[in-house]
Design an enzyme around this catalytic site. Structure first.
Site, PDB file in Angstrom:
ATOM      1  N   GLU A 198       0.847  -1.199   0.000  1.00 11.97           N
ATOM      2  CA  GLU A 198       0.000   0.000   0.000  1.00 11.97           C
ATOM      3  C   GLU A 198       0.879   1.245   0.000  1.00 11.97           C
ATOM      4  O   GLU A 198       0.903   2.043   0.941  1.00 11.97           O
ATOM      5  CB  GLU A 198      -0.973  -0.086   1.187  1.00 11.97           C
ATOM      6  CG  GLU A 198      -1.917  -1.281   1.007  1.00 11.97           C
ATOM      7  CD  GLU A 198      -2.678  -1.703   2.253  1.00 11.97           C
ATOM      8  OE1 GLU A 198      -2.638  -0.970   3.264  1.00 11.97           O
ATOM      9  OE2 GLU A 198      -3.319  -2.778   2.224  1.00 11.97           O
ATOM     10  N   ARG A 253       1.922  -8.267   0.938  1.00 12.98           N
ATOM     11  CA  ARG A 253       1.111  -7.568   1.943  1.00 12.98           C
ATOM     12  C   ARG A 253       1.685  -7.690   3.357  1.00 12.98           C
ATOM     13  O   ARG A 253       1.693  -6.725   4.129  1.00 12.98           O
ATOM     14  CB  ARG A 253      -0.294  -8.182   1.904  1.00 12.98           C
ATOM     15  CG  ARG A 253      -1.192  -7.857   3.090  1.00 12.98           C
ATOM     16  CD  ARG A 253      -2.498  -8.641   2.936  1.00 12.98           C
ATOM     17  NE  ARG A 253      -3.324  -8.576   4.121  1.00 12.98           N
ATOM     18  CZ  ARG A 253      -4.315  -7.703   4.298  1.00 12.98           C
ATOM     19  NH1 ARG A 253      -4.565  -6.789   3.397  1.00 12.98           N
ATOM     20  NH2 ARG A 253      -5.046  -7.732   5.388  1.00 12.98           N
ATOM     21  N   SER A 322      -4.522   1.423   2.021  1.00  9.24           N
ATOM     22  CA  SER A 322      -5.186   1.702   0.760  1.00  9.24           C
ATOM     23  C   SER A 322      -5.746   0.373   0.260  1.00  9.24           C
ATOM     24  O   SER A 322      -5.282  -0.681   0.683  1.00  9.24           O
ATOM     25  CB  SER A 322      -4.207   2.280  -0.255  1.00  9.24           C
ATOM     26  OG  SER A 322      -3.262   1.304  -0.659  1.00  9.24           O
ATOM     27  N   GLU A 394      -8.669   4.101   4.369  1.00 12.07           N
ATOM     28  CA  GLU A 394      -8.297   3.433   3.117  1.00 12.07           C
ATOM     29  C   GLU A 394      -8.209   4.540   2.065  1.00 12.07           C
ATOM     30  O   GLU A 394      -9.206   5.186   1.750  1.00 12.07           O
ATOM     31  CB  GLU A 394      -9.359   2.410   2.700  1.00 12.07           C
ATOM     32  CG  GLU A 394      -9.568   1.270   3.698  1.00 12.07           C
ATOM     33  CD  GLU A 394      -8.525   0.152   3.581  1.00 12.07           C
ATOM     34  OE1 GLU A 394      -7.621   0.245   2.712  1.00 12.07           O
ATOM     35  OE2 GLU A 394      -8.626  -0.812   4.362  1.00 12.07           O
TER      36      GLU A 394
HETATM   37  O1  0X9 Z   1      -8.296  -5.947   5.795  1.00 17.56           O
HETATM   38  C1  0X9 Z   1      -7.584  -5.065   6.263  1.00 17.56           C
HETATM   39  O2  0X9 Z   1      -6.623  -5.261   6.967  1.00 17.56           O
HETATM   40  C2  0X9 Z   1      -7.883  -3.626   5.880  1.00 17.56           C
HETATM   41  N1  0X9 Z   1      -8.048  -3.501   4.469  1.00 17.56           N
HETATM   42  S1  0X9 Z   1      -6.794  -3.706   3.452  1.00 17.56           S
HETATM   43  O3  0X9 Z   1      -7.293  -3.883   2.113  1.00 17.56           O
HETATM   44  N2  0X9 Z   1      -5.908  -2.390   3.456  1.00 17.56           N
HETATM   45  O4  0X9 Z   1      -6.021  -4.794   3.907  1.00 17.56           O
HETATM   46  C3  0X9 Z   1      -9.152  -3.140   6.518  1.00 17.56           C
HETATM   47  C4  0X9 Z   1      -9.507  -3.658   7.867  1.00 17.56           C
HETATM   48  C5  0X9 Z   1     -10.699  -2.934   8.434  1.00 17.56           C
HETATM   49  N3  0X9 Z   1     -11.352  -3.667   9.472  1.00 17.56           N
HETATM   50  C6  0X9 Z   1     -12.444  -4.424   9.216  1.00 17.56           C
HETATM   51  N4  0X9 Z   1     -12.975  -4.479   8.022  1.00 17.56           N
HETATM   52  N5  0X9 Z   1     -12.991  -5.061  10.214  1.00 17.56           N
HETATM   53 ZN    ZN Z   2      -4.034  -2.559   4.250  1.00 15.48          ZN
END
Ligand code: 0X9
Ligand code: ZN
Length: 764
Positions: A198, A253, A322, A394
Site C-alpha cells: 500500500e 502484503r 489503501s 483506506e
Molecule cells: O483488511 C484489512 O486489513 C484492511 N483492508 S486492506 O485492504 N488495506 O487490507 C481493513 C480492515 C478494516 N477492518 C475491518 N474491516 N474489520
Molecule cells: Zn491494508
C-alpha cells in the site's frame, strides 16, 4: 459520456483460504532496491488475472486453491477475479472452468509501473529533499526524508527507533511538537505502511510531517496545533515487507516472518490482541490474512503496541491503508462492544467531509464491520485497549481496476493533501480544547466596517460563555470587542479598518466551560492574525443573475456541453454542481442537464465583454467548478489586453468536484488596459471522460493607493493626533487659521473646541 458507478466498492481483499504461494527468501533485498529504481521482479512471470464463474462450492474452493491472489472484492456465488500463474491457468483450462482473461500479463503491468516510476524519479525535482510527491520512493529514501526533517528542525522533531522488524530493520517514530515543555500536550498517533504493497500511504504521513515542520511559525493553523499537540508518526511499520514489495513481489502484503514451513509472512493487521484468530483472519501460514502464532508474535506489532501504550495522553489514532476511499471505525467484528460509537461516527463523517472539501474526492465513512469482518486489527485494538478514537483510513483510488493495485503516481499529491486535511482535523477535534474556524479573508477594504463571522467549536467543552476579539490597527493597544453569539457555535464581530495601508491585527479569546482560557492564535497578542487593509475599487462584478454580454463559442468538434447561463439543474449527482457559488442561483455551466450529459469531444469557450481595467493594477477573481474523470484535460483561463486580438494564458484549473475561488494578477499579464477580456475554455480531449464545468462570481478589482490621511485633529500636521494638537488648536483659534474649523462649518468659533475633542477621540 461514460457513467460513473459510484457504488462500486473494491478493496483488495485478502480472503480466507487463498494460497499465497511460498516465496523465496529475499536475500540481499536492500542491495536490490536501489534508490529511485525499482528492481526486476520475476515472480509474476506468466501470471494472468482471470474472471471465473465456478458452478459450485467445491469448484470455488478449487479456484481459490489455484489462485495466487484474489482480485475481486467479494468471494461467493457468481464471478470471481483471481490472479493465477501459468500452471494454475493450464489447470483451469484442463478442468473445464469457464473464464475470461482480464489481464493477460501481470508481469507486464508491474513492469510498466516500474518504468513509469523510474522515468519520474529521473525527472523529479526534489529541490534538496530526499523525496517529493510526484513518484514512489524506496525505503532508503523514505527514511532519508525522516532524518532530513529531524535535522532541519531538531527543535520540533525527535526521532526514536522504537524497535526492529523481523529482519532487523529499524522502525522509526517521529514525534513532532513545538519547542518547550511538551509534557502537558496530548498525543495523536498516525502510521502508514503496515501493509507492504500500500505504497501510497507513506506519502500521506510524510506529507503531514513535512508540512508541520515547514509550517511551524508561518502557517497559523499548524503552528497552533504544534503548540498544543504532539504528533507521533510512524511512517513505515513494515519495512521488510516494503523492501520486498520493491525487490521481489509488488503485491506483497504481510511482514517477512519465515513461518518455518516454506511460507513467509504474518498479516500485521490480524496480529493484535483483539478477538485474535476470530472471523476474517486465517490460521493458514500461506494466507494473506495469516494472524501469526499468537497475539503480538511479530515485533512490528509488539513495538507499536509498546509505543502507543507508553503515551500518557493519547487521544486518537489512524492506521493508514489503501485502497477504496473509506473512513472506517470499530466495530470490526461481530460482538465488539464500542463505548464511543457515536463519537466515532460523528467525527468519522466530519473527516470524510473534510477530505471532500480538499480536492473533491469522496471517501465513504462507515463501520469497519460493514465492509467485512476482521479480527486482530490494529485500530480495533487501539480504540479498545486505549479508549481513544481510532480509525482505519483506506486511501485512493476508489474502485477496482488495474491501477488500484498500483495507483498512478499522479494520485500521490492530491491523496496526501486530502489525508493531511483529515489528520489535522482529527487532531484539532480530539486534542485541543477549542477549535477556531475563521473565514479566509485575504484583505479588508479601508473604511468599510465588516462583520467578521467565525466559529468556536469544541470537542470537550462548550464555549457558550465569553468569546472576545482583541483588535488593533497600528501600534496601539489591543481593544477588546465582545463577540456576538449567533448560536450553533457561530460568533460575529465587527471590525472597522479605519487606517488604509496598516494591517488589522486580532486574536480571539474564549473561555471553555471548564474555565480554561484559550486564544487563537495560541500566542495571542504576540502573534495575532494579521490582515492587510487596502483601498480597492470594484470595476466589474458579475454574479450571472442577468446577462452582461458574455459570448459562447464552440469548436467544430464539440458534440455536446456548450456553456450556458442557468441555475444548476444536475442536482449535483454526476460531478456537476448542485448549486451556484455565490447564492443568487445563477452561474455559467457546461451542459446544464440532469443525467448523463457533459462536454464531449471538443471545446466550449466563454468570453467576457470588454472591461475597463485602466485605472490601476487589476485583479480578476472567479469561482470555478471543474470536474473531469480524466487527468488529461484542464480548464484554461486566458486574458486579453487588446479586446481579444491576442490571448495570454492566466490559469489552469485541474479537476475537483467542488467550487473553488481563484484569482489572477491581470496587470502582471497584460498591464493596465481599457480593453480587458477574459475567457474560460472547457475542453474534452478524452471522449471517455466526464467533464463538468461552471463559472460564477467573476469580479475585477483595482488596487488604488491609500488616500492621504484625513486627520482634522492633527492641527500641527505632525501625522498623529496627540495632546500637543490641543495647544496647536488654541493657537489656530487665536490666529483664526483654517485648521481652527474642526466641525467643517466654514467658520472658526468656540464650537470648534468641542469638535476638536470629538475629532481627537475619533482618532486618526
Ligand atoms: O483488511 C484489512 O486489513 C484492511 N483492508 S486492506 O485492504 N488495506 O487490507 C481493513 C480492515 C478494516 N477492518 C475491518 N474491516 N474489520
Ligand atoms: Zn491494508
Amino acid at each position: 459520456m461514460r457513467r460513473v458507478n459510484t457504488a462500486v466498492l473494491s478493496l483488495i481483499l485478502p480472503f480466507a483460504g487463498l494460497a499465497a504461494s511460498a516465496q523465496p527468501a529475499d536475500l540481499n533485498a536492500d542491495q536490490l532496491a536501489q534508490p529511485g529504481v525499482p528492481n526486476q521482479q520475476t515472480t509474476y512471470e506468466g501470471h494472468r488475472v482471470v474472471q471465473v464463474v465456478p458452478e459450485s462450492g467445491p469448484r470455488l474452493a478449487r479456484v481459490l486453491e489455484l489462485s495466487h491472489h484474489v482480485w475481486s472484492e467479494r468471494v461467493g456465488r457468481g464471478p470471481i477475479d483471481v490472479q493465477v500463474d501459468a500452471d494454475a491457468f493450464a489447470a483451469l483450462q484442463a478442468e473445464g472452468f469457464e473464464f475470461t482473461v482480464l489481464i493477460d500479463d501481470v508481469a507486464d503491468l508491474v513492469d510498466r509501473e516500474r518504468a513509469e516510476i523510474l522515468a519520474r524519479s529521473q525527472r523529479a525535482r526534489r529541490g534538496g529533499d530526499a523525496i517529493d510527491f510526484t513518484t514512489y520512493y524506496p525505503l532508503a529514501d523514505l527514511i532519508a526524508f525522516v532524518n532530513q526533517l529531524a535535522n532541519e528542525r531538531p527543535d520540533l522533531v525527535s526521532l526514536e527507533t522504537i524497535g526492529q522488524s523481523v529482519q532487523g530493520r529499524d522502525i522509526i517514530t517521529m514525534t513532532i511538537t513545538a519547542p518547550g515543555d511538551a509534557s502537558n500536550r496530548p498525543q495523536i498517533a498516525l502510521n502508514s505502511l503496515i501493509h507492504a504493497r500500500e505504497w501510497i500511504t507513506a506519502p500521506a504521513t510524510l506529507r503531514l510531517a513535512r508540512d508541520l515542520v515547514r509550517g511551524y511559525g508561518t502557517d497559523p493553523r499548524r503552528t497552533n496545533l504544534l503548540d498544543q499537540v504532539q504528533f507521533v508518526i510512524t511512517p513505515v511499520v513494515n519495512p521488510d515487507g516494503y523492501v520486498y514489495s520493491w525487490s521481489n513481489e509488488r503485491f506483497w502484503r504481510k511482514n517477512r516472518r519465515n513461518n518455518g514451513d516454506g511460507t513467509f509472512g504474518v498479516d500485521l493487521n490480524r496480529n493484535w490482541d483483539i478477538n485474535f484468530g476470530g472471523n476474517g483472519a486465517d490460521p493458514f501460514t500461506n494466507s494473506d490474512i495469516y494472524h501469526g502464532p499468537g497475539p503480538f508474535s511479530e515485533p512490528e506489532t509488539a513495538v507499536m503496541r509498546d509505543k502507543l501504550t507508553s503515551l500518557p495522553d493519547l487521544r486518537a489514532h489512524v492506521d493508514t491503508h489503501s485502497f477504496s476511499q473509506l473512513i472506517l471505525w470499530s466495530p470490526g467484528f461481530i460482538g465488539q462492544v464500542v463505548p464511543r460509537q457515536d463519537e466515532l461516527e460523528a467525527l468519522g463523517t466530519d473527516l470524510a467531509q473534510t477530505i471532500l472539501e480538499t480536492n473533491g474526492a469522496a471517501y465513504t465513512p462507515q463501520r469497519a464491520i460493514d465492509l467485512y469482518e476482521a479480527s486482530g486489527t490494529f485500530s480495533d485494538w487501539s480504540g479498545d485497549a486505549l479508549g481513544i478514537l481510532s480509525y482505519t483510513f483506506e486511501l485512493r483510488p476508489a474502485g477496482g481496476g488495474l491501477n488500484s493495485f498500483a495507483p498512478s503516481p499522479d494520485l500521490i499529491l492530491p491523496t496526501a493533501q486530502e489525508i493531511n486535511a483529515a489528520y489535522l482535523h482529527l487532531a484539532e477535534a480530539t486534542a485541543i480544547p477549542l477549535r477556531f474556524v475563521l473565514p479566509p479573508v485575504s484583505s479588508l477594504q479601508f473604511d468599510q466596517p465588516v462583520s467578521y463571522e467565525f466559529s468556536v467549536l469544541s470537542a470537550v467543552a462548550d464555549p457558550s460563555s465569553a468569546v472576545s476579539v482583541f483588535v488593533r490597527q497600528g501600534d496601539g493597544a489591543f481593544v477588546e470587542t465582545p463577540a456576538q453569539s449567533l448560536g450553533n457555535d457561530r460568533y460575529r464581530v465587527t471590525i472597522d479598518p479605519t487606517v488604509c495601508g496598516e494591517d488589522v491585527e486580532f486574536y480571539i479569546d474564549a473561555l471553555t466551560d471548564t474555565a480554561q482560557r484559550v486564544t487563537y492564535p495560541i500566542a495571542g497578542d504576540a502573534l495575532p492574525v494579521s490582515i492587510p487593509v487596502v483601498n480597492t475599487s470594484l470595476v466589474f462584478n458579475d454574479s450571472f443573475a442577468t446577462d452582461l454580454g458574455w459570448a459562447v463559442t464552440n469548436d467544430g468538434a464539440l458534440t455536446d456541453g456548450a456553456w450556458e447561463r442557468a441555475a444548476p439543474a444536475g442536482g449535483g449527482d454526476r460531478n456537476d454542481p448542485a448549486n451556484d457559488f455565490d447564492g443568487d442561483g445563477f452561474a455559467y455551466l457546461t451542459d446544464n442537464a440532469d443525467g448523463n450529459s457533459d462536454v464531449d469531444s471538443g471545446a466550449t469557450t466563454l468570453t467576457s465583454p470588454t472591461l475597463d481595467a485602466s485605472a490601476g493594477d487589476a485583479t480578476l477573481t472567479y469561482a470555478v467548478w471543474y470536474s473531469n474523470t480524466s487527468s488529461e484535460d484542464t480548464l484554461d483561463v486566458e486574458v486579453s489586453g487588446d479586446n481579444g486580438a491576442t490571448w495570454t494564458p492566466a490559469d489552469t484549473v485541474t479537476s475537483a468536484s467542488t467550487w473553488r475561488e481563484r484569482s489572477v494578477d491581470v496587470a502582471a499579464l497584460v498591464g493596465q488596459t481599457s480593453q480587458l477580456r477574459v475567457r474560460f475554455i472547457a475542453a474534452d480531449g478524452d471522449p471517455q471522460s466526464i467533464v463538468e464545468a461552471g463559472i460564477d462570481a467573476v469580479r475585477v478589482t483595482i488596487d488604488e493607493p491609500c488616500p492621504a490621511a484625513d486627520c482634522p485633529a492633527d492641527v500641527n500636521g505632525d501625522g498623529v493626533a496627540s495632546p500637543a494638537d490641543f495647544n496647536a488648536w488654541i493657537a489656530a483659534f487665536n490666529a483664526n487659521a483654517p485648521e481652527c474649523d474642526q466641525n467643517a462649518d466654514g467658520q472658526c468659533t468656540p464650537a470648534d473646541f468641542n469638535a476638536w475633542i470629538a475629532n481627537f477621540n475619533a482618532g486618526c
